[in-house]
Design an enzyme around this catalytic site. Structure first.
Site, short mmCIF file in Angstrom:
data_model
loop_
_atom_site.label_atom_id
_atom_site.label_comp_id
_atom_site.label_asym_id
_atom_site.label_seq_id
_atom_site.Cartn_x
_atom_site.Cartn_y
_atom_site.Cartn_z
N GLN A 68 -3.23 -21.05 37.19
CA GLN A 68 -3.46 -21.91 38.36
C GLN A 68 -2.30 -21.88 39.34
O GLN A 68 -2.44 -22.37 40.46
CB GLN A 68 -3.72 -23.35 37.91
CG GLN A 68 -5.04 -23.56 37.18
CD GLN A 68 -6.26 -23.33 38.05
OE1 GLN A 68 -6.18 -23.25 39.28
NE2 GLN A 68 -7.42 -23.19 37.42
N CYS A 96 -20.21 -35.73 30.65
CA CYS A 96 -21.57 -35.23 30.79
C CYS A 96 -21.66 -33.84 31.39
O CYS A 96 -22.59 -33.11 31.13
CB CYS A 96 -22.39 -36.18 31.63
SG CYS A 96 -22.80 -37.65 30.71
N GLY A 129 -7.88 -14.14 32.34
CA GLY A 129 -6.77 -15.00 31.97
C GLY A 129 -6.77 -15.32 30.49
O GLY A 129 -5.72 -15.36 29.84
N THR A 130 -7.95 -15.54 29.95
CA THR A 130 -8.08 -15.88 28.54
C THR A 130 -7.54 -14.76 27.66
O THR A 130 -6.82 -15.01 26.69
CB THR A 130 -9.57 -16.15 28.20
OG1 THR A 130 -10.04 -17.18 29.07
CG2 THR A 130 -9.74 -16.57 26.77
C1 LIG Z 1 -5.07 -22.78 33.34
C2 LIG Z 1 -6.10 -21.76 33.04
N1 LIG Z 1 -5.90 -20.87 32.05
C3 LIG Z 1 -6.80 -19.93 31.74
C4 LIG Z 1 -7.99 -19.82 32.42
C5 LIG Z 1 -8.98 -18.78 32.00
O1 LIG Z 1 -9.04 -17.72 32.89
P1 LIG Z 1 -10.26 -16.70 32.82
O2 LIG Z 1 -11.44 -17.43 33.31
O3 LIG Z 1 -9.90 -15.58 33.72
O4 LIG Z 1 -10.38 -16.27 31.42
C6 LIG Z 1 -8.27 -20.73 33.45
C7 LIG Z 1 -9.52 -20.65 34.21
O5 LIG Z 1 -10.48 -21.37 34.02
C8 LIG Z 1 -7.30 -21.72 33.75
O6 LIG Z 1 -7.53 -22.62 34.71
#
Ligand SMILES: Cc1ncc(COP(=O)(O)O)c(C=O)c1O
Lengths: 274, 395
Positions: B179, B325, B72-73
């Site tokens: 999400q 934390c 996703g990133t």
């Molecule tokens: C809203 C959102 N965007 C992006 C990501 C990143 O996805 P990934 O872990 O596949 O890079 C996440 C996951 O943690 C997420 O919840």
């Protein structure tokens, strides 16, 4: 997931001395809800001025609760003087170590203890000392300086781990860096020499303690002790008089001299007899 | 291992058993390169095509509009950087104060690189200030990036309306739907969305595979240069087994969409109501009216999140916290702070995120185990007595 030692987990799951001591002689409160952790430590002394009871209330993460629990165990049975010498490092060591990012939990313990003792002694809770550097967590320059000196902190990140300063908006990072630079600059500029200096300090401390505490105690039994050498963490001594021939001299050494020196100078010391 | 009660599905999901099964042959027997001329590799290529179609069905796109990525990133980074590259004369980016770090930290970095950035705030329920967003749209705006649903609170944003308004001005619109995909119905062609990110491991596929949807006709600038894979939009030999798994997972979530929005929603509501009912000084973070069916973020005042999680862990219950934390930072989550959740509550906020694999018995188990945990920690907390005192004075 943090890598907590078994001892941290154990203290977190089975915290000792939770609550408030009835008729406390001293109470120390540090932290706040906003900061994410807070500790209220109360202590009571017995007729011999030993800490008889110590209890805590803590709001915070697992390591904050474990540090508080450990602290109460560490101070019970100690004189105020002895308790005062407990450092945040001691608390962390007692727990078998804390993750670096969680060292501020041990600092919180030390601070609460200090406040409780000041409270008992009737010492004016030192009005906010120094100047606030970190607005987010209300940390002063004096607190930062102390943490840097006592724990040989080298970076802003270190300072954040130990006293939280700089962990919020980040606007104070330059000021924190200045404090670190000042201290690093003033402390024996050529840092390679630092080790020799610590050694010297160590030897001086050992000598002092031998003279002022251990000798007088041994002399009562007709014995004496003499420092022969300090090499690294190995302290070599010579026993004289009653002690030298006494079959219990080995025991005396281990149980007494070593305990005192370990407690007062460094946990790493080993004492040997020539 | 003791029994695990997994209610942390916004962090990652269980790879569905049939999804695991679908990918195994492509880790073993069928190891060909999908770009090869020979049939051994070519057959793998056909399988990828099938996965692409399954995914495009899930979100209402055409297969050619999908670019497979590593997560996703990567999809988020690719989308935003591509929008900027494609319009070098535009220097303004709009995003929100509650984005995932994948967008938030990238936009902050771009700010340092000289772009002008506007961050749209949210109210105490986590709802966007749309007026502010629209006011800031300008000729200089290169891209607007707004997440479809928030990972911490589950709050769903009015993407249809926002995309429409952004489009009116001729500005590119990207949404991080990581999400949302698989949890709520999505049909990109019905909306004015130019780019959309999704991630496999949030919808019962493995970690390390994602998709960027790029609407036909959108100028695109690749993030990774090299081979001709993905029609030159994302070089690098494909993560074959995971892409095939993602295709299967797309079918799995489509088939369970109804269940997610009925049975899972009911379980979430049951959990939420029971906990609010049994635990005084607790409240929901977010907007109950516009929320993912699987998510609830509940604040338990006067206790700290990491401690709650560790005690729940003793019972095998897996959830997340918005507390400082747990993350290693010192401040509670930027999402809760953006919503102005008071510190008393932010530090003790726990996110429960369910999936179709959860059962009613599991929810009952949590409802039984959590109240004593909160009580135990509150008894240890120096603030609890005061709070109770105040309660008594009020009643
Ligand atoms: C809203 C959102 N965007 C992006 C990501 C990143 O996805 P990934 O872990 O596949 O890079 C996440 C996951 O943690 C997420 O919840």
């Amino acid at each position: 997931m943090w890598e907590y030692t078994d001892k941290v987990k154990e203290h977190f799951l089975n915290p000792r001395n939770v609550g408030i001591v009835d008729d406390a002689d001293g109470v120390g409160e540090v932290g706040s809800l906003a900061c994410g952790d807070a500790l209220k430590l109360s202590i009571k002394l017995d007729e011999n001025k030993l800490i008889k009871e110590a209890k805590f209330q803590t709001f915070g993460c697992a390591s904050a609760i474990a540090s508080s629990s450990a602290l109460t165990e560490m101070v019970i049975g100690k004189t105020l003087e002895e308790a005062r010498r407990i450092t945040n490092e001691n608390i962390a060591e007692y727990l078998g170590g804390l993750p670096k990012e969680k060292m501020h939990c041990s600092v919180m313990g030390r601070d609460a203890l200090e406040k409780a003792i000041e409270c008992y002694l009737g010492e004016e809770a030192k009005a906010v000392e120094g100047e606030i550097v970190c607005e987010c967590f209300g940390v002063t320059d004096i607190q930062i300086e102390r943490a840097v000196r006592e724990n040989s902190l080298k970076s802003i990140e270190d300072v954040t781990d130990y006293v939280k300063a700089g962990g919020g908006c980040g606007n104070c990072h330059d000021k924190i860096q200045d404090i670190i630079d000042d201290i690093m600059g003033s402390e024996a500029a050529p840092r390679t020499k630092k080790k020799a200096l610590t050694n010297l300090q160590k030897i001086r401390m050992i000598e002092e303690i031998l003279e002022s505490e251990i000798k007088p105690a041994l002399e009562k039994d007709g014995g004496n002790i003499e420092l022969v050498d300090v090499a690294g963490n190995k302290v070599t001594v010579r026993m004289r008089g009653a002690c030298a021939t006494c079959s219990r001299s080995q025991m005396t050494l281990n149980n007494y001299v070593e305990t005192v020196l370990k407690d007062r100078v460094s946990h790493e010391l080993v004492v040997e007899e020539v | 291992m003791a029994k695990i009660i997994y209610v942390d599905n916004n962090a990652t999901t269980q790879v569905a058993p049939e999804v695991v099964e679908s990918m195994i042959p492509y880790l073993g027997e069928y190891y060909g390169n999908p770009s090869s001329i020979h049939a051994f590799g070519g057959d793998v290529g056909l399988k990828l095509k099938e996965a692409r179609r399954e995914l495009s069905d899930l979100i209402g796109a055409d297969p050619e509009e999908l670019v497979f990525t590593s997560c996703g990133t990567e999809s988020d980074s690719t989308a935003i950087r591509s929008a900027l590259k494609a319009q070098p004369d535009k220097r303004h980016i709009i995003t929100t104060s509650v984005e995932h770090p994948a967008v938030k930290n990238l936009v902050e970095q771009l700010g340092k690189e000289g772009y002008r950035t506007t961050t749209v705030p949210v109210d105490s329920k986590g709802r966007l200030d749309l007026v502010y967003l629209y006011q800031n749209l300008s000729d200089d705006t290169a891209v607007v990036s707004v997440m479809w649903a928030n990972n911490e609170t589950g709050v769903i944003f009015p993407i249809e309306e926002i995309a429409g308004k952004v489009k009116e001005k001729g500005i590119l619109f990207h949404t991080d739907a990581v999400q949302a995909v698989g949890k709520i119905p999505i049909d990109v062609h019905k909306l004015d969305i130019d780019m959309l990110s999704l991630s496999g491991h949030k919808l019962h596929a493995p970690k390390g595979v994602g998709v960027l949807y790029v609407k036909k006709g959108t100028t695109f600038s690749p993030f990774l240069m090299g081979g001709h894979q993905e029609h030159g939009r994302r070089a690098g030999t494909e993560n074959v087994a995971s892409i095939i798994a993602l295709g299967k997972a797309a079918r799995f979530t489509a088939a369970h969409m109804e269940e997610e929005n009925t049975r899972v929603r009911q379980l979430r509501d049951k959990l939420e109501n029971a906990l609010l009912d049994k635990i005084p000084h607790s409240m929901v973070n977010g907007d109950p009216e516009n929320r993912l069916p699987n998510t609830t973020s509940i604040a338990f005042e006067f206790v700290e999140g990491e401690s709650i999680l560790m005690l729940m862990d003793q019972h095998g219950i897996c959830a997340s916290s918005g507390s400082a934390c747990t993350s290693g930072s010192l401040e509670p989550s930027h999402v809760l702070r953006a919503m102005n959740v008071p510190f008393t509550a932010a530090h003790g906020s726990i996110r429960f995120s369910l999936s179709v694999f959860n059962t009613e018995a599991e929810i009952d188990f949590i409802v039984e185990k959590l109240p004593p945990i909160i009580e135990r920690l509150r008894k240890m907390s120096p603030f609890w007595e005061d709070a109770q005192l105040k309660d008594r004075m009020i009643t």
